[in-house]
Design a protein around this motif. Structure first.
Motif, PDB file in Angstrom:
ATOM      1  N   HIS A  70      26.925  12.874  36.724  1.00 38.88           N
ATOM      2  CA  HIS A  70      26.230  14.013  37.342  1.00 38.88           C
ATOM      3  C   HIS A  70      25.663  13.633  38.706  1.00 38.88           C
ATOM      4  CE1 HIS A  70      26.674  17.009  34.246  1.00 38.88           C
ATOM      5  NE2 HIS A  70      26.403  16.090  33.341  1.00 38.88           N
ATOM      6  N   ALA A  71      25.206  12.394  38.824  1.00 42.11           N
ATOM      7  CA  ALA A  71      24.684  11.950  40.122  1.00 42.11           C
ATOM      8  C   ALA A  71      25.807  11.947  41.159  1.00 42.11           C
ATOM      9  CB  ALA A  71      24.069  10.557  39.993  1.00 42.11           C
ATOM     10  N   ARG A  72      27.016  11.591  40.722  1.00 40.07           N
ATOM     11  CA  ARG A  72      28.163  11.553  41.629  1.00 40.07           C
ATOM     12  C   ARG A  72      28.503  12.945  42.147  1.00 40.07           C
ATOM     13  NH1 ARG A  72      32.181   9.432  38.303  1.00 40.07           N
ATOM     14  NH2 ARG A  72      30.760   7.681  38.123  1.00 40.07           N
ATOM     15  N   GLU A  73      28.266  13.975  41.306  1.00 38.53           N
ATOM     16  CA  GLU A  73      28.618  15.329  41.760  1.00 38.53           C
ATOM     17  C   GLU A  73      27.464  16.024  42.483  1.00 38.53           C
ATOM     18  OE1 GLU A  73      29.908  17.038  38.027  1.00 38.53           O
ATOM     19  OE2 GLU A  73      27.970  17.986  37.677  1.00 38.53           O
ATOM     20  N   THR A  74      26.293  15.413  42.504  1.00 37.11           N
ATOM     21  CA  THR A  74      25.138  16.048  43.150  1.00 37.11           C
ATOM     22  C   THR A  74      25.407  16.407  44.623  1.00 37.11           C
ATOM     23  OG1 THR A  74      23.609  14.956  41.628  1.00 37.11           O
ATOM     24  CG2 THR A  74      22.659  15.800  43.650  1.00 37.11           C
ATOM     25  N   PRO A  75      25.932  15.489  45.452  1.00 37.92           N
ATOM     26  CA  PRO A  75      26.151  15.854  46.862  1.00 37.92           C
ATOM     27  C   PRO A  75      27.049  17.078  47.021  1.00 37.92           C
ATOM     28  CG  PRO A  75      26.318  13.487  46.602  1.00 37.92           C
ATOM     29  CD  PRO A  75      26.252  14.066  45.215  1.00 37.92           C
ATOM     30  N   THR A  76      28.124  17.162  46.252  1.00 41.40           N
ATOM     31  CA  THR A  76      29.038  18.302  46.347  1.00 41.40           C
ATOM     32  C   THR A  76      28.333  19.592  45.921  1.00 41.40           C
ATOM     33  OG1 THR A  76      30.748  16.763  45.688  1.00 41.40           O
ATOM     34  CG2 THR A  76      31.354  19.077  45.695  1.00 41.40           C
ATOM     35  N   PHE A 104      20.793  15.688  55.215  1.00 43.58           N
ATOM     36  CA  PHE A 104      21.683  15.619  54.053  1.00 43.58           C
ATOM     37  C   PHE A 104      22.136  14.193  53.751  1.00 43.58           C
ATOM     38  CE2 PHE A 104      25.531  16.687  51.509  1.00 43.58           C
ATOM     39  CZ  PHE A 104      24.874  17.405  50.513  1.00 43.58           C
ATOM     40  N   THR A 105      22.265  13.374  54.790  1.00 42.54           N
ATOM     41  CA  THR A 105      22.693  11.977  54.596  1.00 42.54           C
ATOM     42  C   THR A 105      21.707  11.234  53.684  1.00 42.54           C
ATOM     43  OG1 THR A 105      23.481  12.107  56.854  1.00 42.54           O
ATOM     44  CG2 THR A 105      23.516   9.940  55.849  1.00 42.54           C
ATOM     45  N   SER A 106      20.423  11.462  53.889  1.00 41.84           N
ATOM     46  CA  SER A 106      19.414  10.795  53.048  1.00 41.84           C
ATOM     47  C   SER A 106      19.443  11.357  51.632  1.00 41.84           C
ATOM     48  CB  SER A 106      18.019  10.986  53.622  1.00 41.84           C
ATOM     49  OG  SER A 106      17.965  10.495  54.913  1.00 41.84           O
ATOM     50  N   PHE A 107      19.714  12.646  51.539  1.00 38.71           N
ATOM     51  CA  PHE A 107      19.815  13.273  50.216  1.00 38.71           C
ATOM     52  C   PHE A 107      20.973  12.630  49.439  1.00 38.71           C
ATOM     53  CE2 PHE A 107      21.421  16.528  47.294  1.00 38.71           C
ATOM     54  CZ  PHE A 107      20.257  16.920  46.647  1.00 38.71           C
ATOM     55  N   VAL A 108      22.109  12.458  50.116  1.00 36.93           N
ATOM     56  CA  VAL A 108      23.278  11.830  49.488  1.00 36.93           C
ATOM     57  C   VAL A 108      22.939  10.394  49.080  1.00 36.93           C
ATOM     58  CG1 VAL A 108      25.648  11.026  49.891  1.00 36.93           C
ATOM     59  CG2 VAL A 108      24.964  13.303  50.647  1.00 36.93           C
ATOM     60  N   ALA A 109      22.220   9.695  49.930  1.00 39.89           N
ATOM     61  CA  ALA A 109      21.839   8.307  49.624  1.00 39.89           C
ATOM     62  C   ALA A 109      21.008   8.243  48.344  1.00 39.89           C
ATOM     63  CB  ALA A 109      21.074   7.702  50.800  1.00 39.89           C
ATOM     64  N   LYS A 110      20.153   9.237  48.153  1.00 37.19           N
ATOM     65  CA  LYS A 110      19.319   9.246  46.941  1.00 37.19           C
ATOM     66  C   LYS A 110      20.163   9.541  45.695  1.00 37.19           C
ATOM     67  CE  LYS A 110      14.806   9.872  48.928  1.00 37.19           C
ATOM     68  NZ  LYS A 110      14.749   8.513  49.464  1.00 37.19           N
ATOM     69  N   SER A 111      21.191  10.384  45.853  1.00 39.31           N
ATOM     70  CA  SER A 111      22.112  10.627  44.728  1.00 39.31           C
ATOM     71  C   SER A 111      22.857   9.343  44.397  1.00 39.31           C
ATOM     72  CB  SER A 111      23.159  11.692  45.072  1.00 39.31           C
ATOM     73  OG  SER A 111      22.578  12.799  45.685  1.00 39.31           O
ATOM     74  N   ALA A 129      22.513   4.063  37.228  1.00 42.37           N
ATOM     75  CA  ALA A 129      22.996   4.554  35.931  1.00 42.37           C
ATOM     76  C   ALA A 129      24.344   3.923  35.559  1.00 42.37           C
ATOM     77  CB  ALA A 129      23.108   6.075  35.957  1.00 42.37           C
ATOM     78  N   ALA A 130      25.234   3.799  36.535  1.00 42.81           N
ATOM     79  CA  ALA A 130      26.555   3.219  36.266  1.00 42.81           C
ATOM     80  C   ALA A 130      26.400   1.748  35.863  1.00 42.81           C
ATOM     81  CB  ALA A 130      27.446   3.344  37.500  1.00 42.81           C
ATOM     82  N   ASP A 131      25.477   1.089  36.532  1.00 36.89           N
ATOM     83  CA  ASP A 131      25.165  -0.304  36.234  1.00 36.89           C
ATOM     84  C   ASP A 131      24.686  -0.458  34.790  1.00 36.89           C
ATOM     85  OD1 ASP A 131      25.172  -2.681  37.727  1.00 36.89           O
ATOM     86  OD2 ASP A 131      22.983  -2.806  37.416  1.00 36.89           O
ATOM     87  N   LEU A 132      23.763   0.395  34.413  1.00 40.25           N
ATOM     88  CA  LEU A 132      23.198   0.356  33.069  1.00 40.25           C
ATOM     89  C   LEU A 132      24.278   0.654  32.016  1.00 40.25           C
ATOM     90  CD1 LEU A 132      20.445   0.036  31.584  1.00 40.25           C
ATOM     91  CD2 LEU A 132      20.278   2.533  31.618  1.00 40.25           C
TER      92      LEU A 132
END
Ligand code: HEC
Length: 150
Positions: free
Chosen positions: A76-82, A103-110, A117-120
């Motif tokens: 879900h985090a991966r699809e947030t920017p789109t 928007f660049t900073s918003f994407v960075a936060k996603s 999450a992927a790491d975990l």
């Protein structure tokens, strides 16, 4: 008599509200783009809840289930920017206009959330990993909400 009646009505409407909250959370949202991003955020909330219940001990630790929830968060985090790319709004939206000013900073936060999450999802073995991982996930949610959500 009148007092009793209004008190009854009050109690009734409060309980109706509580029962309805889940299903009706997105009622009144007219903009479908806004609806889609709210639903994705709700799904994030659901996965965090699964992990939270395990950390609190309300549910036994299950590594496979916990990893799946972490994976869903990453997805879900991966699809947030789109989902947030178009500067759409709705009276019910809690999104702040600053999202589209930076928007660049918003994407960075996603991406920060996705990474954690992927790491975990691949590293989690024991309950202690879940505990620290969930704290990092929560920090990543908060880091975005603090700046970009009402
Ligand atoms: C990159 C920024 C960002 C990240 C990361 C983020 N959110 Fe959100 N979240 C938002 C924004 C913006 C809104 C408001 C959307 C709207 O109302 O249009 C929101 C709204 C929500 C909502 C309310 C949805 C609704 O039904 O209106 C929930 C629940 C939520 N987020 C949970 C989470 C959880 C849990 C995480 C972490 C696992 C998370 N969010 C991570 C930006 C983010």
């Amino acid at each position: 008599m009148r007092y009793v009646k209004s008190k009854f009505l009050f109690v009734f409407s409060v309980s109706a509200l509580c029962i309805g909250t889940l299903a009706l959370a997105h009622t009144g949202v007219k903009n479908m783009t806004v609806m889609a991003r709210m639903q994705s955020m709700s799904a994030l909330g659901d996965s965090v809840k699964v992990l939270g219940e395990m950390v609190k001990g309300n549910q036994a630790f299950d590594a496979a289930e916990a990893r799946a929830a972490a994976e869903a968060i990453a997805r879900h985090a991966r699809e947030t920017p789109t989902l947030f790319e178009a500067p759409e709004t709705d009276p019910k939206s809690e999104a702040l206009p600053v999202i589209w000013e930076d928007f660049t900073s918003f994407v960075a936060k996603s991406e920060a959330l996705e990474t954690v999450a992927a790491d975990l999802a691949v590293s989690m073995q024991a309950e202690a990993d879940l505990r620290s991982g969930l704290a990092r996930i929560g920090t990543a949610c908060k880091a975005c909400h603090e700046v970009y959500r009402k």
